[in-house]
Design a protein around this motif. Structure first.
Motif, mmCIF file in Angstrom:
data_model
loop_
_atom_site.group_PDB
_atom_site.id
_atom_site.type_symbol
_atom_site.label_atom_id
_atom_site.label_comp_id
_atom_site.label_asym_id
_atom_site.label_seq_id
_atom_site.Cartn_x
_atom_site.Cartn_y
_atom_site.Cartn_z
ATOM 1 N N GLY A 177 24.566 8.558 2.260
ATOM 2 C CA GLY A 177 25.211 9.247 1.150
ATOM 3 C C GLY A 177 24.311 9.525 -0.039
ATOM 4 O O GLY A 177 24.777 9.980 -1.095
ATOM 5 N N ILE A 178 23.019 9.270 0.092
ATOM 6 C CA ILE A 178 22.084 9.597 -0.988
ATOM 7 C C ILE A 178 21.825 11.102 -0.965
ATOM 8 O O ILE A 178 21.435 11.662 0.063
ATOM 9 N N GLN A 179 22.054 11.749 -2.072
ATOM 10 C CA GLN A 179 21.858 13.195 -2.155
ATOM 11 C C GLN A 179 20.420 13.517 -2.542
ATOM 12 O O GLN A 179 19.795 12.782 -3.301
ATOM 13 N N TYR A 180 19.930 14.632 -2.007
ATOM 14 C CA TYR A 180 18.599 15.086 -2.396
ATOM 15 C C TYR A 180 18.580 16.603 -2.473
ATOM 16 O O TYR A 180 19.390 17.295 -1.844
ATOM 17 N N GLN A 181 17.659 17.102 -3.263
ATOM 18 C CA GLN A 181 17.582 18.554 -3.502
ATOM 19 C C GLN A 181 16.125 18.985 -3.622
ATOM 20 O O GLN A 181 15.374 18.473 -4.451
ATOM 21 N N TRP A 182 15.735 19.948 -2.765
ATOM 22 C CA TRP A 182 14.418 20.569 -2.868
ATOM 23 C C TRP A 182 14.513 21.768 -3.804
ATOM 24 O O TRP A 182 15.505 22.493 -3.787
ATOM 25 N N ALA A 183 13.464 21.999 -4.582
ATOM 26 C CA ALA A 183 13.412 23.161 -5.474
ATOM 27 C C ALA A 183 12.086 23.890 -5.288
ATOM 28 O O ALA A 183 11.021 23.289 -5.452
ATOM 29 N N TYR A 184 12.157 25.161 -4.911
ATOM 30 C CA TYR A 184 10.972 25.995 -4.716
ATOM 31 C C TYR A 184 10.949 27.116 -5.759
ATOM 32 O O TYR A 184 11.981 27.739 -6.027
ATOM 33 N N GLU A 185 9.772 27.360 -6.290
ATOM 34 C CA GLU A 185 9.588 28.488 -7.196
ATOM 35 C C GLU A 185 9.233 29.713 -6.354
ATOM 36 O O GLU A 185 8.221 29.720 -5.659
ATOM 37 N N GLY A 186 10.089 30.733 -6.417
ATOM 38 C CA GLY A 186 9.935 31.886 -5.541
ATOM 39 C C GLY A 186 8.581 32.552 -5.624
ATOM 40 O O GLY A 186 8.005 32.940 -4.602
ATOM 41 N N LYS A 187 8.030 32.679 -6.821
ATOM 42 C CA LYS A 187 6.765 33.399 -6.974
ATOM 43 C C LYS A 187 5.594 32.652 -6.361
ATOM 44 O O LYS A 187 4.536 33.242 -6.119
ATOM 45 N N LYS A 188 5.765 31.334 -6.100
ATOM 46 C CA LYS A 188 4.700 30.562 -5.465
ATOM 47 C C LYS A 188 4.728 30.695 -3.943
ATOM 48 O O LYS A 188 3.790 30.309 -3.264
ATOM 49 N N VAL A 189 5.822 31.235 -3.410
ATOM 50 C CA VAL A 189 5.930 31.447 -1.966
ATOM 51 C C VAL A 189 5.387 32.844 -1.659
ATOM 52 O O VAL A 189 6.077 33.839 -1.825
ATOM 53 N N GLN A 190 4.147 32.920 -1.226
ATOM 54 C CA GLN A 190 3.533 34.213 -0.945
ATOM 55 C C GLN A 190 3.260 34.425 0.535
ATOM 56 O O GLN A 190 3.176 35.552 1.004
ATOM 57 N N ASN A 191 3.109 33.344 1.263
ATOM 58 C CA ASN A 191 2.914 33.421 2.711
ATOM 59 C C ASN A 191 3.979 32.531 3.345
ATOM 60 O O ASN A 191 3.744 31.357 3.592
ATOM 61 N N PRO A 192 5.178 33.079 3.600
ATOM 62 C CA PRO A 192 6.316 32.264 4.046
ATOM 63 C C PRO A 192 6.006 31.455 5.299
ATOM 64 O O PRO A 192 5.342 31.923 6.214
ATOM 65 N N GLN A 193 6.494 30.226 5.317
ATOM 66 C CA GLN A 193 6.339 29.333 6.451
ATOM 67 C C GLN A 193 7.685 28.669 6.721
ATOM 68 O O GLN A 193 8.492 28.484 5.811
ATOM 69 N N LYS A 194 7.920 28.293 7.981
ATOM 70 C CA LYS A 194 9.125 27.545 8.316
ATOM 71 C C LYS A 194 9.082 26.205 7.599
ATOM 72 O O LYS A 194 8.076 25.502 7.638
ATOM 73 N N GLN A 195 10.199 25.846 6.954
ATOM 74 C CA GLN A 195 10.267 24.591 6.228
ATOM 75 C C GLN A 195 11.235 23.632 6.907
ATOM 76 O O GLN A 195 12.323 24.025 7.334
ATOM 77 N N ARG A 196 10.835 22.366 7.022
ATOM 78 C CA ARG A 196 11.674 21.317 7.596
ATOM 79 C C ARG A 196 12.039 20.352 6.464
ATOM 80 O O ARG A 196 11.201 19.591 5.999
#
Length: 400
Positions: free
Chosen positions: A92-111
């Motif tokens: 029940g521990i919640q977690y949240q990833w945060a990505y800055e869109g402009k830093k994603v320039q070469n998209p990769q599959k994320q796990r």
């Protein structure tokens, strides 16, 4: 391109093979090799990836398998704003990833699945001067599409005002980031929320918390880095070594009221250049290049420099090398619309083995795109490092 040119060459070779096979078939030659099943599957996969994909929203739920596909990541690549991905552990521990869109320039599959537990934390607490709190943070292996922030909301409240995100190696803790701890309202009362930067993934990472009253919990974690700073200051030349510690001391002697607006608003970053991995692979080094390897492996000690808004990692490297007299050669790569750094201080790709060459990281993350495409922000820390093993010896994590 500094993901390593060998990877690029393999991609280009595949593309050229496909063009060759297609051209031969158009001539109707009966003995031309047929397209293999692997190539056909790759073409089918590529065709599927071009189909319409529902764009990611500002806030997204992490699927059960934890996978955000490359096509999905492409929908936020280069965009302004922060994109969030929410998940929850079995406890029940919640977690949240945060990505800055402009830093994603070469998209990769994320796990993005995260495991959080107290397993193995007793030894970690000991290493942190008997810290009262510790959690093991295990993330899935992946090539990160961009540096990310991870927020973990616990089921309890930590009585701590200092939390570190660390890696535990060789019975010692090494700090990766100062985490931010806050008190928030949970389902059954107040709980702690901890946010920290993630540039490396896998096992061996921990959150360690305690109080700053009395001895600091991060003394042990910072011990090696502080020792290295002292060694760098003692061994490095004063012309190259302008570490942030020295600059902080000198600024502290002046009143902040005496600073003009230009100084207070200046954008600064830190840059260093090293080829220390060559020292461990000396037998692979071309004999003609030995004279260009400093005895301690440092070509440029950690130095703080100013830059202007909009400048890139490449801009700063080029200017610093010109100002300090360090040789640097680069070439333009049209396919990736970016510069590729071929050599620094007369050390080039393949000079120390077939998997050697220059790589860069910013704030500990190795971008999967060229240095002239990475726009700097105030306070960024740039490291140019010579690798002899396609990046594994300098901390790059590339799994796909």
């Amino acid at each position: 391109m500094n993901r390593r040119r060998s990877i690029v060459l393999r991609i280009c070779s595949l593309l050229l093979c496909l063009v060759f096979l297609t051209g031969c078939q158009s001539q109707g030659t009966s003995d031309v090799p047929q397209i293999t099943k692997e190539v056909a599957d790759a073409m089918e996969e590529d065709e599927e990836s071009t189909e319409d994909v529902e764009p990611l929203k500002e806030k997204n739920e992490i699927p059960k398998d934890g996978v955000i596909t490359e096509a999905q990541m492409a929908t936020i690549a280069g965009k302004q704003g922060i994109f969030y991905f929410n998940g929850k552990t079995e406890d029940g521990i919640q977690y949240q990833w945060a990505y800055e869109g402009k830093k994603v320039q070469n998209p990769q599959k994320q796990r993005l699945l995260v495991k959080i537990s107290e397993e193995g934390t007793e030894q970690v607490k000991k290493a942190a001067n008997n810290a009262p709190y510790a959690l093991a943070i295990t993330t899935q292996e992946m090539n990160m599409a961009a540096p990310a922030r991870l927020t973990v909301t616990l089921n309890e409240q930590w009585d701590a005002d200092k939390v570190l995100f660390c890696v535990y190696k060789d019975s010692a803790l090494y700090k990766l980031d100062d985490a931010v701890i806050e008190t928030v309202n949970g389902k059954d009362g107040e709980v702690s929320s901890i946010t920290f930067s993630v540039t490396q993934v896998g096992e061996g990472f921990y959150l360690v918390g305690g109080s700053t009253t009395g001895s600091s919990d991060d003394e042990k974690a910072d011990d090696n880095s502080e020792k290295k700073k002292k060694e760098t200051t003692q061994e490095g030349s004063q012309d190259n070594d302008t570490s942030s510690d020295e600059q902080t001391d000198s600024v502290g002697e002046d009143s902040s009221e005496d600073m003009d607006d230009t100084q207070s608003n200046a954008l600064t970053c830190t840059i260093s250049i090293d080829c220390q991995t060559i020292l461990d692979n000396w037998d692979d080094l071309k004999s003609s290049k030995a004279e260009f390897v400093p005895s301690d492996g440092w070509i440029l000690y950690e130095s703080q420099v100013e830059f202007t808004q909009g400048e890139t990692v490449f801009d700063v490297l080029k200017r610093v090398c010109n100002e300090t007299g360090i040789q640097m050669e680069s070439s333009w790569t049209p396919m990736y619309n970016s510069y590729y750094v071929e050599g620094i201080n007369n050390l080039y790709e393949f000079d120390c083995g077939q998997n050697s060459g220059w790589m860069y990281n910013v704030n500990g993350w190795y971008p999967n795109y060229g240095c002239s495409s990475y726009t700097l922000e105030d306070g960024d820390v740039i490291q140019w490092r010579y690798t002899c093993t396609l990046g594994s010896d300098v901390g790059d994590q590339y799994y796909e």
